[in-house]
Design a protein around this motif. Structure first.
Motif, PDB file in Angstrom:
ATOM      1  N   PHE A 272       1.612  -0.278  -7.475  1.00  0.00           N
ATOM      2  CA  PHE A 272       0.411  -0.705  -6.782  1.00  0.00           C
ATOM      3  C   PHE A 272      -0.780  -0.850  -7.737  1.00  0.00           C
TER       4      PHE A 272
ATOM      5  N   PHE B 232      -8.994   1.684   4.159  1.00  0.00           N
ATOM      6  CA  PHE B 232      -8.679   1.327   2.781  1.00  0.00           C
ATOM      7  C   PHE B 232      -9.232  -0.053   2.411  1.00  0.00           C
TER       8      PHE B 232
ATOM      9  N   ARG C 105       0.819  -1.204   0.000  1.00  0.00           N
ATOM     10  CA  ARG C 105       0.000   0.000   0.000  1.00  0.00           C
ATOM     11  C   ARG C 105       0.856   1.259   0.000  1.00  0.00           C
ATOM     12  N   HIS C 106       2.057   1.179   0.540  1.00  0.00           N
ATOM     13  CA  HIS C 106       2.893   2.375   0.666  1.00  0.00           C
ATOM     14  C   HIS C 106       4.123   2.377  -0.231  1.00  0.00           C
TER      15      HIS C 106
ATOM     16  N   VAL D 153     -10.283   8.626   2.394  1.00  0.00           N
ATOM     17  CA  VAL D 153      -9.467   7.424   2.501  1.00  0.00           C
ATOM     18  C   VAL D 153      -8.728   7.263   1.177  1.00  0.00           C
ATOM     19  N   ASP D 154      -7.433   7.051   1.250  1.00  0.00           N
ATOM     20  CA  ASP D 154      -6.676   6.817   0.028  1.00  0.00           C
ATOM     21  C   ASP D 154      -5.579   5.798   0.328  1.00  0.00           C
ATOM     22  N   ARG D 155      -4.683   5.659  -0.610  1.00  0.00           N
ATOM     23  CA  ARG D 155      -3.662   4.620  -0.464  1.00  0.00           C
ATOM     24  C   ARG D 155      -2.849   4.822   0.809  1.00  0.00           C
ATOM     25  N   HIS D 156      -2.737   6.053   1.264  1.00  0.00           N
ATOM     26  CA  HIS D 156      -1.886   6.332   2.423  1.00  0.00           C
ATOM     27  C   HIS D 156      -2.649   6.717   3.684  1.00  0.00           C
ATOM     28  N   ARG D 157      -3.960   6.816   3.633  1.00  0.00           N
ATOM     29  CA  ARG D 157      -4.692   7.327   4.787  1.00  0.00           C
ATOM     30  C   ARG D 157      -6.013   6.607   5.011  1.00  0.00           C
ATOM     31  N   ASP D 158      -6.304   6.382   6.286  1.00  0.00           N
ATOM     32  CA  ASP D 158      -7.596   5.831   6.694  1.00  0.00           C
ATOM     33  C   ASP D 158      -8.342   6.866   7.538  1.00  0.00           C
TER      34      ASP D 158
END
Lengths: 280, 280
Positions: free
Chosen positions: A37, B37, A28-29, B26-31
């Motif tokens: 990804f 995610f 994911r990162h 919400v994205d690849r780096h954040r919830d």
């Protein structure tokens, strides 16, 4: 539960790439230079028709359905995303379609493959470049890199896909699952089920456990056994809290080291765990 | 291209949540605290049967297929992940199944809805909690929060889903697309197509452009119009390079502000872009 068996398999592939940190893998990162990804997202969606064929009890031989899954997976520009994961899922998905998914039922599916499964397997290599080991000298006509070109030799020798996996089990972790009761896959599933928290956090912990336990065979094929053992030791240090797993992830990405087989095993474990009631 | 129309729609949902930074979402780096995610991954996979029904030219009314998509989407523990995205995709997917996807064809699908579409739409609210605006006083019997309870009133008034969207267009960005030739959706698709680089990077730039251009209606419903305008101004600052978009993303997550309608519009734009040949 409204997801079908094929959808659970697709979701397992997505949860695998969504799991972070997963040192060395796209997650994911983190991306690799050419492999991102979003290629894994497209790979999972593209595989779905093949997964549906695998989940059909009256569907084509699993090797043929596997080729369909790989063809769909390859409809993105990153290259090989989930070839190994799909090869592991193939017998598991078909077994799940026939009854409760147990190691024994999966083993019977694997052992029951025939030459048409092998033909599908070889044809799958036409769709995408897959890093593989050199075959033994007397096996040159069966080199998977020949793709469809190897089909006459496959037919002449009437080799089942299980036969092929037996010949690869010493150097390939997926083949070892096929011929070893899918032991690591089911162990991973149970470990995921036992832990608490978001499923992707559980999966990250299990990934590290697996990478610390056994050298990744994809790393061994690409970089040699010494590097694979070195990665295993570093994963053990991260698992034991001596190194930050995120730091190890950055290091392995920088070194271009991708423990892809362990990621494939995680995808298989996530599939079994989802079928056994782990919620997302 | 091996992906079906339904698969392109599913992939659009996945690429939307994979796009980062997407400030507030919400994205690849954040919830968000409760909304992660992985819930979006499961939401997209779960929606696929409904998307297939939408992509079937002879399928059920789009409102009925939409309900099926929402039911599948809801099979995860995060709550509402892609209700708005699916509502936007519904007429687009059906239009694509009938020919080249143009604003005109999408508009005709939207205008051609009937009362059965509306019934499906209301029933979809049974599957998941969706933040919505209060209805006007004389519309209380048509409050979507009544779910199936509103169906008798819907039938009695013989309201099409297009009628419902017309009544919501002043305060809901998705309804505005339905009744406004899907203008922002198709604009987003063209902008994605025009840019270079990985599709999720393009999408991140377009998201910021959209959020800077118009107040997000989901933010307005949840936090009021002043907050929505404030978010728009901050997005404009990020778009113009006066603020780091990643910093804005952190701030909005901390403030619990989720510009979900803009994310839904992006999912629609990604779907159109994929159909128009944008590669992953």
């Amino acid at each position: 539960m409204t997801r079908t068996i094929a959808q659970q398999a697709e979701l397992a592939l997505l949860l695998e790439v969504g799991t972070t940190p997963k040192p060395g893998n796209v997650d994911r990162h983190r991306d690799h230079n050419e492999l991102h990804f979003e290629h894994f997202l497209a790979g999972a969606v593209g595989a779905s028709a093949g997964l549906e064929a695998l989940a059909d009890p009256d569907g084509p031989p699993i090797g043929v359905a596997f080729e369909r899954a790989v063809e769909g997976m390859s409809d993105q520009s990153g290259g090989n995303t989930q070839f190994g994961g799909l090869l592991l899922l193939a017998p598991l998905v078909r077994a799940a379609a026939l009854g409760e998914l147990t190691p024994d039922r999966a083993r019977r599916i694997a052992e029951g493959t025939g030459v048409e499964d092998t033909v599908g397997f070889y044809r799958a290599f036409e769709h995408v470049d897959v890093a593989v080991a050199d075959p033994p000298e007397d096996m040159d006509t069966l080199d998977v890199r020949r793709g469809s070109g190897a089909v006459p030799a496959v037919r002449q020798r009437n080799l089942s896909l299980y036969d092929i996996m037996e010949r690869s089990a010493d150097h390939d972790g997926i083949a070892r699952e096929w011929t070893g009761n899918f032991e690591r896959t089911f162990d991973a599933a149970e470990a995921i089920k036992t832990r608490d928290g978001p499923v992707t956090d559980r999966a990250a912990a299990i990934f590290l456990d697996m990478l610390a336990a056994d050298p990744d065979t994809f790393v061994a094929i690409n970089h040699g056994e010494e590097v694979a053992e070195n990665v295993r030791e570093r994963a053990a240090a991260a698992r034991d809290g001596r190194v930050d797993p995120g730091t190890l992830a950055e290091e392995l990405i920088t070194e271009g080291i991708n423990p892809g087989t362990t990621a494939d095993l995680l995808a298989g474990g996530l599939f079994v765990a989802l079928l056994r009631g782990v919620d997302v």
